[in-house]
Design an enzyme around this catalytic site. Sequence first.
Site, PDB file in Angstrom:
ATOM      1  N   GLU A 199     -15.993  13.520  35.536  1.00 45.75           N
ATOM      2  CA  GLU A 199     -14.909  12.872  35.062  1.00 45.75           C
ATOM      3  C   GLU A 199     -14.113  12.458  36.232  1.00 45.75           C
ATOM      4  O   GLU A 199     -13.452  11.173  36.224  1.00 45.75           O
ATOM      5  CB  GLU A 199     -13.921  13.948  34.246  1.00 45.75           C
ATOM      6  N   GLY A 244     -23.013  19.166  27.321  1.00 50.57           N
ATOM      7  CA  GLY A 244     -24.084  18.804  27.814  1.00 50.57           C
ATOM      8  C   GLY A 244     -24.171  18.809  29.402  1.00 50.57           C
ATOM      9  O   GLY A 244     -23.273  19.017  30.131  1.00 50.57           O
ATOM     10  N   ARG A 278      -9.729  21.735  33.326  1.00 51.14           N
ATOM     11  CA  ARG A 278     -10.419  22.733  33.105  1.00 51.14           C
ATOM     12  C   ARG A 278     -10.035  23.562  32.077  1.00 51.14           C
ATOM     13  O   ARG A 278      -8.990  24.317  32.231  1.00 51.14           O
ATOM     14  CB  ARG A 278     -10.817  23.528  34.544  1.00 51.14           C
ATOM     15  N   GLY A 279     -10.851  23.517  30.780  1.00 52.58           N
ATOM     16  CA  GLY A 279     -10.145  24.153  29.756  1.00 52.58           C
ATOM     17  C   GLY A 279     -10.021  25.542  29.739  1.00 52.58           C
ATOM     18  O   GLY A 279      -8.877  26.203  29.023  1.00 52.58           O
ATOM     19  N   GLU A 280     -11.012  26.527  30.273  1.00 52.47           N
ATOM     20  CA  GLU A 280     -10.677  27.745  30.514  1.00 52.47           C
ATOM     21  C   GLU A 280      -9.418  28.253  31.323  1.00 52.47           C
ATOM     22  O   GLU A 280      -8.854  29.298  30.989  1.00 52.47           O
ATOM     23  CB  GLU A 280     -12.030  28.550  30.831  1.00 52.47           C
ATOM     24  N   ASP A 281      -8.846  27.250  32.007  1.00 54.51           N
ATOM     25  CA  ASP A 281      -7.694  27.636  32.755  1.00 54.51           C
ATOM     26  C   ASP A 281      -6.317  27.135  32.144  1.00 54.51           C
ATOM     27  O   ASP A 281      -5.322  27.980  32.180  1.00 54.51           O
ATOM     28  CB  ASP A 281      -7.623  26.676  34.326  1.00 54.51           C
ATOM     29  N   THR A 282      -6.593  26.297  31.676  1.00 56.59           N
ATOM     30  CA  THR A 282      -5.228  25.359  30.905  1.00 56.59           C
ATOM     31  C   THR A 282      -5.048  25.024  29.717  1.00 56.59           C
ATOM     32  O   THR A 282      -4.202  24.644  29.083  1.00 56.59           O
ATOM     33  CB  THR A 282      -4.566  24.379  32.017  1.00 56.59           C
ATOM     34  N   ARG A 283      -6.196  25.181  28.946  1.00 59.70           N
ATOM     35  CA  ARG A 283      -6.308  24.505  27.463  1.00 59.70           C
ATOM     36  C   ARG A 283      -5.278  24.868  26.667  1.00 59.70           C
ATOM     37  O   ARG A 283      -4.533  24.222  25.860  1.00 59.70           O
ATOM     38  CB  ARG A 283      -7.783  24.686  26.975  1.00 59.70           C
TER      39      ARG A 283
END
Length: 260
Positions: free
Chosen positions: A90, A56, A24-29
């Site tokens: 995913e 999308g 989850r990008g906003e958590d760990t990117r």
Amino acid sequence: MAWSSSSSSGTSSQGKHDVFLSFRGEDTRYTFTGHLHASLTRLEVNTYIDYNLQRGEEISSSLLKAIEDAKLSVIVFSKNYGNSKWCLDELVKILECRKMRGQIVLPVFYDIDPSHVRNQTGTYAEAFEKHERQLPGQMEKLQKWREALREAANFSGWDCSVTRMESEVIDKIANDVLEKLNRVYVGDLDQQIAKLEKLAQLQYQFYTKIISVENLQNHRATVQRLNELKMERSVRMLRLSPDMLSHLTDSKSNSNYFDF
């Protein structure tokens, strides 16, 4: 992956890769996952990391292909992983590849209790309450997500909530990935060998110009160290354990084992 399509460090959606990172990008990117990707890159593990911030409604065909092509998927479960429909799709695809293609799945629990993922409690319960409101009449899809979370959370993986340095945990996970891929990293030795080969060449050239015992000894010492590193590289590549090399202890002290 959780938010993030191209990749970095020479790996692209069209390139060959061994590992797929789902997160989850906003958590760990920019924190844990970014550092894990860097560690895998240092170990020369080709890793697919999706940095496309525009999402999308449906997971893209290129991303599905990236998951299929991987030998191993690392799933970084974080507090908001369950909020992302993209992440959950995913995850379902990764588990499908595990069943159909034998893909290795390695779960990592970052700042989240594994039981929350397994049983969809805490932030995961809140996430599914939201999904149920947004996806009325799609209970089959929601059930697939729940089953996927439960299955993945039961795999052997890494719990990062234990008290230790994050950098240490990341290095251990990266090496675990390397081991599961049945690969050995020798890049550090290759760098040392390359430098010493250049030094040995310069020392020999210097010796031929100024012949002296000291210059010859310096060259021989470098050559000996070179051979030791080459032997260490071979041992690492062959995965030989120390007990398998015990017979060399005496022979090295009584012979010119490391001479060219």
